[in-house]
Scaffold this motif. Sequence first.
Motif, PDB file in Angstrom:
ATOM      1  N   LEU A   1      -4.200 -45.378 -65.756  1.00 39.98           N
ATOM      2  CA  LEU A   1      -4.650 -46.329 -66.378  1.00 39.98           C
ATOM      3  C   LEU A   1      -4.165 -47.614 -67.546  1.00 39.98           C
ATOM      4  N   VAL A   2      -2.857 -46.567 -68.142  1.00 41.20           N
ATOM      5  CA  VAL A   2      -1.757 -47.056 -68.598  1.00 41.20           C
ATOM      6  C   VAL A   2      -1.198 -48.384 -67.755  1.00 41.20           C
ATOM      7  N   GLU A   3      -1.004 -47.896 -66.730  1.00 40.39           N
ATOM      8  CA  GLU A   3       0.198 -48.686 -66.009  1.00 40.39           C
ATOM      9  C   GLU A   3      -0.690 -50.410 -65.291  1.00 40.39           C
ATOM     10  N   ALA A   4      -2.688 -49.809 -65.978  1.00 40.61           N
ATOM     11  CA  ALA A   4      -2.999 -51.463 -65.355  1.00 40.61           C
ATOM     12  C   ALA A   4      -2.861 -52.397 -66.029  1.00 40.61           C
ATOM     13  N   GLY A   5      -2.227 -51.880 -67.355  1.00 41.08           N
ATOM     14  CA  GLY A   5      -2.013 -52.843 -68.394  1.00 41.08           C
ATOM     15  C   GLY A   5      -0.482 -53.441 -67.810  1.00 41.08           C
ATOM     16  N   GLU A   6      -0.244 -53.135 -67.078  1.00 39.31           N
ATOM     17  CA  GLU A   6       1.097 -53.975 -66.353  1.00 39.31           C
ATOM     18  C   GLU A   6       0.762 -55.264 -65.669  1.00 39.31           C
ATOM     19  N   LEU A   7      -0.079 -55.530 -64.960  1.00 39.63           N
ATOM     20  CA  LEU A   7      -1.337 -56.431 -64.653  1.00 39.63           C
ATOM     21  C   LEU A   7      -2.004 -57.164 -65.223  1.00 39.63           C
ATOM     22  N   HIS A   8      -2.318 -56.342 -66.588  1.00 36.07           N
ATOM     23  CA  HIS A   8      -4.043 -57.851 -67.428  1.00 36.07           C
ATOM     24  C   HIS A   8      -3.593 -58.967 -67.220  1.00 36.07           C
ATOM     25  N   GLY A   9      -2.701 -59.395 -66.757  1.00 36.59           N
ATOM     26  CA  GLY A   9      -2.751 -60.891 -66.733  1.00 36.59           C
ATOM     27  C   GLY A   9      -3.269 -62.237 -66.499  1.00 36.59           C
ATOM     28  N   PRO A  10      -3.355 -62.786 -65.852  1.00 37.12           N
ATOM     29  CA  PRO A  10      -4.880 -63.583 -64.885  1.00 37.12           C
ATOM     30  C   PRO A  10      -5.829 -62.807 -63.782  1.00 37.12           C
ATOM     31  N   ALA A  11      -4.812 -61.323 -63.569  1.00 41.87           N
ATOM     32  CA  ALA A  11      -6.105 -60.885 -62.702  1.00 41.87           C
ATOM     33  C   ALA A  11      -6.896 -59.354 -63.786  1.00 41.87           C
ATOM     34  N   GLY A  12      -6.432 -59.717 -65.330  1.00 43.08           N
ATOM     35  CA  GLY A  12      -6.999 -58.876 -66.478  1.00 43.08           C
ATOM     36  C   GLY A  12      -8.472 -60.243 -66.869  1.00 43.08           C
ATOM     37  N   ARG A  13      -8.322 -60.764 -66.880  1.00 39.06           N
ATOM     38  CA  ARG A  13      -9.258 -62.482 -67.492  1.00 39.06           C
ATOM     39  C   ARG A  13      -9.917 -62.380 -66.436  1.00 39.06           C
ATOM     40  N   ALA A  14      -9.807 -62.359 -64.889  1.00 33.87           N
ATOM     41  CA  ALA A  14     -10.779 -62.812 -63.186  1.00 33.87           C
ATOM     42  C   ALA A  14     -11.179 -61.293 -63.761  1.00 33.87           C
ATOM     43  N   THR A  15     -11.040 -59.777 -64.145  1.00 34.44           N
ATOM     44  CA  THR A  15     -12.178 -59.126 -64.173  1.00 34.44           C
ATOM     45  C   THR A  15     -12.542 -59.042 -65.228  1.00 34.44           C
ATOM     46  N   THR A  16     -12.595 -59.428 -66.215  1.00 37.09           N
ATOM     47  CA  THR A  16     -13.265 -59.170 -67.421  1.00 37.09           C
ATOM     48  C   THR A  16     -14.474 -60.345 -67.378  1.00 37.09           C
ATOM     49  N   ARG A  17     -13.905 -61.280 -66.621  1.00 36.90           N
ATOM     50  CA  ARG A  17     -15.832 -62.069 -66.433  1.00 36.90           C
ATOM     51  C   ARG A  17     -16.344 -61.697 -65.335  1.00 36.90           C
ATOM     52  N   PHE A  18     -15.697 -61.186 -64.213  1.00 35.32           N
ATOM     53  CA  PHE A  18     -16.228 -60.133 -63.016  1.00 35.32           C
ATOM     54  C   PHE A  18     -17.660 -59.052 -63.860  1.00 35.32           C
ATOM     55  N   LEU A  19     -16.946 -58.011 -64.620  1.00 37.42           N
ATOM     56  CA  LEU A  19     -17.866 -56.974 -65.392  1.00 37.42           C
ATOM     57  C   LEU A  19     -18.502 -57.531 -66.500  1.00 37.42           C
ATOM     58  N   ASP A  20     -17.907 -58.265 -67.066  1.00 38.51           N
ATOM     59  CA  ASP A  20     -19.072 -58.869 -67.742  1.00 38.51           C
ATOM     60  C   ASP A  20     -21.039 -59.295 -67.226  1.00 38.51           C
ATOM     61  N   LEU A  21     -21.053 -60.095 -65.640  1.00 38.21           N
ATOM     62  CA  LEU A  21     -21.615 -60.626 -65.638  1.00 38.21           C
ATOM     63  C   LEU A  21     -22.097 -59.409 -63.803  1.00 38.21           C
ATOM     64  N   LEU A  22     -21.524 -58.570 -63.506  1.00 34.22           N
ATOM     65  CA  LEU A  22     -21.186 -57.058 -63.288  1.00 34.22           C
ATOM     66  C   LEU A  22     -22.838 -57.151 -63.238  1.00 34.22           C
ATOM     67  N   PRO A  23     -23.738 -56.626 -64.289  1.00 32.83           N
ATOM     68  CA  PRO A  23     -24.960 -56.190 -64.348  1.00 32.83           C
ATOM     69  C   PRO A  23     -26.097 -57.119 -64.102  1.00 32.83           C
TER      70      PRO A  23
END
Length: 309
Positions: A60-82
């Motif tokens: 979980l902590v190391e995921a922060g190392e990749l939380h750049g463009p990938a993080g923004r994309a996944t945030t949008r995906f998770l918002d739309l996921l439900p």
Amino acid sequence: MDAGGQRDARGTQEPAGQPAAKGSGLLFALATLACVAGIAASYYFFVRTTTGQYIDESALVEAGELHGPAGRATTRFLDLLPGISLAIAAVVVLFVTLARRRWTAAGITVAACAAANLATQLLKDWFPDRPFTGIQTLELNSLPSGHTTLAASAAAAVFLVASPRWRPLAGFLGGSFAVAAGVSTLVNQWHRPADVVAGFLVTGAVMLPAGWLIMRTGNRWNVWGGHREHWASSRLWLMLSVLAGLISAGVAVYSLLRIAPFGLGIPGLSQEESTTNYFWAGVSLIVITGYLGTVTATWLFGHAARRRN
């Protein structure tokens, strides 16, 4: 009904076939019990033990190392996921129900989806908070992942109401969707890998018995002609799932060897300060679990379906 078979609700003749495979009920029961055991094992190891907490929290902590463009994309995906999950399941289930008149299957599927998501929320509240074992982590329990369960149960709903010849394709696409949702929750640091794995297992524990009930009550339309019957039945979809799992297994082994004490004596793999190795091991665990479930369900339902003469 005549000598050549029986007719469905639309008056279309259904080809005669052999009955469902003997012993398939036992296989469904064993698969369900394996899911339940997996939930218990995931909770015990990743929540109750120091080693499990360390591995899970490090990913979980190391995921922060990749939380750049990938993080923004996944945030949008998770918002739309439900909304995406509910829309996919609702449209497909409604279409199949109206077009094929599989009312019983639709009712069982909807009830199972609701039960899987309810079970996830109850388990999350029922499981005690994470005990302190020397690992700095949030004490609040987050296992199983609700987003993962929602995505996986929606994919399972499509799989259950689909005809046997469409299930290999539906399994691969649905499994890929669920895996993408699970990985996104890790990349976005919403959930640890074990939370996602538990979400998959909860879905399996609920949807497998529902699937067996559908096979029993919908025996007339659960007719399987083999992998050569239709392009959607091709073994290609199973092979892609297996390939994804094997690649992920290789990534997991390599990542764990990189962080294993003393590199296990393997040249070039001495112990090092991990940057993203735990993260990639966690991603691999999610992918392996997701596609293993896909392959198992596809084979299990294909085995249980009636055979065309």
